[in-house]
Design a protein around this motif. Structure first.
Motif, PDB file in Angstrom:
ATOM      1  N   ALA A   2     -12.328   7.359 -18.160  1.00  0.00           N
ATOM      2  CA  ALA A   2     -12.251   7.987 -16.845  1.00  0.00           C
ATOM      3  C   ALA A   2     -11.658   7.027 -15.814  1.00  0.00           C
ATOM      4  O   ALA A   2     -11.872   5.819 -15.890  1.00  0.00           O
ATOM      5  N   ASP A   3     -10.930   7.594 -14.894  1.00  0.00           N
ATOM      6  CA  ASP A   3     -10.337   6.811 -13.800  1.00  0.00           C
ATOM      7  C   ASP A   3     -11.471   6.290 -12.906  1.00  0.00           C
ATOM      8  O   ASP A   3     -12.247   7.086 -12.370  1.00  0.00           O
ATOM      9  N   PRO A   4     -11.579   4.965 -12.724  1.00  0.00           N
ATOM     10  CA  PRO A   4     -12.671   4.439 -11.887  1.00  0.00           C
ATOM     11  C   PRO A   4     -12.583   4.920 -10.438  1.00  0.00           C
ATOM     12  O   PRO A   4     -13.615   5.076  -9.775  1.00  0.00           O
ATOM     13  N   LEU A   5     -11.376   5.176  -9.958  1.00  0.00           N
ATOM     14  CA  LEU A   5     -11.237   5.668  -8.583  1.00  0.00           C
ATOM     15  C   LEU A   5     -11.827   7.073  -8.449  1.00  0.00           C
ATOM     16  O   LEU A   5     -12.490   7.392  -7.455  1.00  0.00           O
ATOM     17  N   VAL A   6     -11.623   7.893  -9.493  1.00  0.00           N
ATOM     18  CA  VAL A   6     -12.195   9.245  -9.482  1.00  0.00           C
ATOM     19  C   VAL A   6     -13.719   9.161  -9.431  1.00  0.00           C
ATOM     20  O   VAL A   6     -14.376   9.864  -8.654  1.00  0.00           O
ATOM     21  N   ALA A   7     -14.283   8.265 -10.238  1.00  0.00           N
ATOM     22  CA  ALA A   7     -15.748   8.095 -10.248  1.00  0.00           C
ATOM     23  C   ALA A   7     -16.238   7.594  -8.891  1.00  0.00           C
ATOM     24  O   ALA A   7     -17.269   8.064  -8.379  1.00  0.00           O
ATOM     25  N   GLU A   8     -15.496   6.671  -8.299  1.00  0.00           N
ATOM     26  CA  GLU A   8     -15.874   6.131  -6.988  1.00  0.00           C
ATOM     27  C   GLU A   8     -15.850   7.227  -5.920  1.00  0.00           C
ATOM     28  O   GLU A   8     -16.733   7.306  -5.063  1.00  0.00           O
ATOM     29  N   LEU A   9     -14.840   8.083  -6.007  1.00  0.00           N
ATOM     30  CA  LEU A   9     -14.730   9.173  -5.030  1.00  0.00           C
ATOM     31  C   LEU A   9     -15.842  10.204  -5.204  1.00  0.00           C
ATOM     32  O   LEU A   9     -16.378  10.721  -4.220  1.00  0.00           O
ATOM     33  N   LYS A  10     -16.189  10.482  -6.442  1.00  0.00           N
ATOM     34  CA  LYS A  10     -17.308  11.417  -6.674  1.00  0.00           C
ATOM     35  C   LYS A  10     -18.588  10.862  -6.066  1.00  0.00           C
ATOM     36  O   LYS A  10     -19.366  11.582  -5.445  1.00  0.00           O
ATOM     37  N   ASN A  11     -18.794   9.560  -6.231  1.00  0.00           N
ATOM     38  CA  ASN A  11     -19.976   8.920  -5.642  1.00  0.00           C
ATOM     39  C   ASN A  11     -19.935   8.992  -4.123  1.00  0.00           C
ATOM     40  O   ASN A  11     -20.951   9.262  -3.474  1.00  0.00           O
ATOM     41  N   LEU A  12     -18.755   8.730  -3.575  1.00  0.00           N
ATOM     42  CA  LEU A  12     -18.609   8.769  -2.111  1.00  0.00           C
ATOM     43  C   LEU A  12     -18.927  10.160  -1.577  1.00  0.00           C
ATOM     44  O   LEU A  12     -19.645  10.319  -0.587  1.00  0.00           O
ATOM     45  N   ILE A  13     -18.403  11.177  -2.254  1.00  0.00           N
ATOM     46  CA  ILE A  13     -18.618  12.563  -1.813  1.00  0.00           C
ATOM     47  C   ILE A  13     -20.112  12.915  -1.841  1.00  0.00           C
ATOM     48  O   ILE A  13     -20.664  13.441  -0.878  1.00  0.00           O
ATOM     49  N   ALA A  22     -25.288  15.665  -9.326  1.00  0.00           N
ATOM     50  CA  ALA A  22     -24.926  14.383  -9.933  1.00  0.00           C
ATOM     51  C   ALA A  22     -23.416  14.200  -9.780  1.00  0.00           C
ATOM     52  O   ALA A  22     -22.652  15.157  -9.985  1.00  0.00           O
ATOM     53  N   PRO A  23     -22.990  12.999  -9.382  1.00  0.00           N
ATOM     54  CA  PRO A  23     -21.546  12.769  -9.225  1.00  0.00           C
ATOM     55  C   PRO A  23     -20.744  13.195 -10.458  1.00  0.00           C
ATOM     56  O   PRO A  23     -19.680  13.800 -10.325  1.00  0.00           O
ATOM     57  N   ASP A  24     -21.290  12.915 -11.643  1.00  0.00           N
ATOM     58  CA  ASP A  24     -20.571  13.245 -12.886  1.00  0.00           C
ATOM     59  C   ASP A  24     -20.374  14.749 -13.069  1.00  0.00           C
ATOM     60  O   ASP A  24     -19.496  15.176 -13.815  1.00  0.00           O
ATOM     61  N   SER A  25     -21.226  15.534 -12.399  1.00  0.00           N
ATOM     62  CA  SER A  25     -21.141  16.980 -12.597  1.00  0.00           C
ATOM     63  C   SER A  25     -20.004  17.617 -11.788  1.00  0.00           C
ATOM     64  O   SER A  25     -19.705  18.797 -11.956  1.00  0.00           O
ATOM     65  N   ILE A  26     -19.392  16.839 -10.898  1.00  0.00           N
ATOM     66  CA  ILE A  26     -18.293  17.397 -10.086  1.00  0.00           C
ATOM     67  C   ILE A  26     -17.039  17.483 -10.951  1.00  0.00           C
ATOM     68  O   ILE A  26     -16.633  16.505 -11.586  1.00  0.00           O
ATOM     69  N   ASP A  27     -16.452  18.659 -10.973  1.00  0.00           N
ATOM     70  CA  ASP A  27     -15.195  18.877 -11.700  1.00  0.00           C
ATOM     71  C   ASP A  27     -14.059  18.282 -10.862  1.00  0.00           C
ATOM     72  O   ASP A  27     -13.776  18.760  -9.760  1.00  0.00           O
ATOM     73  N   ALA A  28     -13.433  17.254 -11.396  1.00  0.00           N
ATOM     74  CA  ALA A  28     -12.411  16.529 -10.633  1.00  0.00           C
ATOM     75  C   ALA A  28     -11.189  17.386 -10.323  1.00  0.00           C
ATOM     76  O   ALA A  28     -10.411  17.062  -9.426  1.00  0.00           O
ATOM     77  N   LEU A  37     -16.576  23.051  -4.804  1.00  0.00           N
ATOM     78  CA  LEU A  37     -17.757  22.407  -4.225  1.00  0.00           C
ATOM     79  C   LEU A  37     -18.253  23.127  -2.972  1.00  0.00           C
ATOM     80  O   LEU A  37     -19.388  22.928  -2.552  1.00  0.00           O
ATOM     81  N   GLY A  38     -17.384  23.914  -2.353  1.00  0.00           N
ATOM     82  CA  GLY A  38     -17.814  24.706  -1.197  1.00  0.00           C
ATOM     83  C   GLY A  38     -18.026  23.908   0.072  1.00  0.00           C
ATOM     84  O   GLY A  38     -18.887  24.228   0.888  1.00  0.00           O
ATOM     85  N   PHE A  69      -7.364  16.765   0.079  1.00  0.00           N
ATOM     86  CA  PHE A  69      -8.649  17.364  -0.287  1.00  0.00           C
ATOM     87  C   PHE A  69      -8.521  18.553  -1.242  1.00  0.00           C
ATOM     88  O   PHE A  69      -9.458  19.322  -1.406  1.00  0.00           O
ATOM     89  N   ALA A  70      -7.378  18.684  -1.879  1.00  0.00           N
ATOM     90  CA  ALA A  70      -7.214  19.796  -2.819  1.00  0.00           C
ATOM     91  C   ALA A  70      -8.224  19.701  -3.961  1.00  0.00           C
ATOM     92  O   ALA A  70      -8.753  20.712  -4.424  1.00  0.00           O
ATOM     93  N   SER A  71      -8.497  18.483  -4.416  1.00  0.00           N
ATOM     94  CA  SER A  71      -9.492  18.253  -5.473  1.00  0.00           C
ATOM     95  C   SER A  71      -9.792  16.751  -5.503  1.00  0.00           C
ATOM     96  O   SER A  71      -9.125  15.967  -4.819  1.00  0.00           O
ATOM     97  N   VAL A  72     -10.773  16.358  -6.302  1.00  0.00           N
ATOM     98  CA  VAL A  72     -11.056  14.918  -6.436  1.00  0.00           C
ATOM     99  C   VAL A  72      -9.840  14.214  -7.034  1.00  0.00           C
ATOM    100  O   VAL A  72      -9.456  13.120  -6.591  1.00  0.00           O
ATOM    101  N   ASN A  73      -9.216  14.841  -8.022  1.00  0.00           N
ATOM    102  CA  ASN A  73      -8.017  14.242  -8.620  1.00  0.00           C
ATOM    103  C   ASN A  73      -6.909  14.065  -7.583  1.00  0.00           C
ATOM    104  O   ASN A  73      -6.241  13.024  -7.546  1.00  0.00           O
ATOM    105  N   ALA A  74      -6.724  15.081  -6.740  1.00  0.00           N
ATOM    106  CA  ALA A  74      -5.690  15.000  -5.698  1.00  0.00           C
ATOM    107  C   ALA A  74      -6.007  13.891  -4.711  1.00  0.00           C
ATOM    108  O   ALA A  74      -5.118  13.163  -4.254  1.00  0.00           O
TER     109      ALA A  74
END
Lengths: 86, 159
Positions: A2-13, A22-28, A37-38, A69-74
């Motif tokens: 997994a991309d560490p930046l994606v994981a970091e952003l999920k945590n930030l969100i 759980a951060p891991d449960s967010i679909d990137a 995420l709504g 903000f289109a998605s975590v990946n974006a």
């Protein structure tokens, strides 16, 4: 891996918006706002403040935010591009 | 401002101007007594920061029931003072009267009671901005002490 930046952003969100997921449960790949995420516009402002604090990157306007903000990946791609230009 | 981590006070782009003293807030915002929570505002940095002032007197209507015989300025009045000061700081940069619409209130702490008669100062600073939403850190000070501090989000809608 997994991309560490994606994981970091999920945590930030999750931390910044006090989400009860759980951060891991967010679909990137899922949209952050509306469906997905709504999140709402106040959440967007909170993320703008958090991203500036954590990454030193300013999301100046709604047009830029729409892309970022289109998605975590974006968002990861957006931050990666900005960091690459530094 | 409330938390050092939020105080990366950057000069947000797009809004600037000379400092200005607003002697009559009703010329800028639609609030009227008894909900008018500022008597005057000194805008030190239009669009960014300023200081509001308000004298609270024991006979004011919103103190009649808070509390009978023992008036204490309600926390909501202090939040309103911060929000109205912030609205004028934002609108003054736009040069237009209008409304500051409150969208969020967070991280407020009420540290000491404000007992009228009392002169309260509201210090505000914009700490984030996205589209028409502005995140503002604010403090209400009374007698040299912090009575309340926290953050509000509001939009500034010129009319």
């Amino acid at each position: 891996m997994a991309d560490p930046l994606v994981a970091e952003l999920k945590n930030l969100i999750v931390t910044r918006l006090k989400l009860e997921v759980a951060p891991d449960s967010i679909d990137a790949a899922a949209p952050l706002f509306g469906e997905g995420l709504g999140l709402d516009s106040i959440d967007a402002l909170e993320l703008v403040v958090g991203i500036e604090k954590q990454f030193g990157i300013r999301i100046a306007d709604a047009e830029m935010g729409k892309k970022a903000f289109a998605s975590v990946n974006a968002l990861a791609e957006f931050i990666g591009e900005k960091q690459g230009r530094k | 401002m409330p938390e050092p981590e939020e105080n990366a006070a950057h000069n947000l782009p797009g809004l600037e101007g000379e400092p200005v003293h607003i002697a009559n807030p009703v010329e800028w915002i639609p609030h009227r007594p008894p909900i008018l929570a500022v008597d005057s505002v000194d805008v030190s940095r239009p669009g960014q920061a300023g200081t509001g002032r308000r004298r609270f007197m024991p006979e004011e209507p919103w103190l009649a029931g808070h509390f009978p015989g023992r008036p204490i300025v309600p926390g909501v009045a202090l939040i309103e003072g911060i929000a109205q000061t912030a609205a004028i700081v934002l609108l003054s940069a736009l040069g237009k009267k209008g409304e500051g619409v409150l969208a969020d209130v967070s991280r407020f702490r009420f540290k000491s009671p404000v007992i009228p008669p009392a002169d309260v100062t509201f210090e505000v600073e914009v700490i984030g901005r996205f589209g028409n939403l502005h995140k503002v850190a604010g403090k209400a000070l009374c007698g040299g002490a912090v009575a309340a501090e926290g953050e509000v989000v509001l939009s500034a809608d010129p009319r």
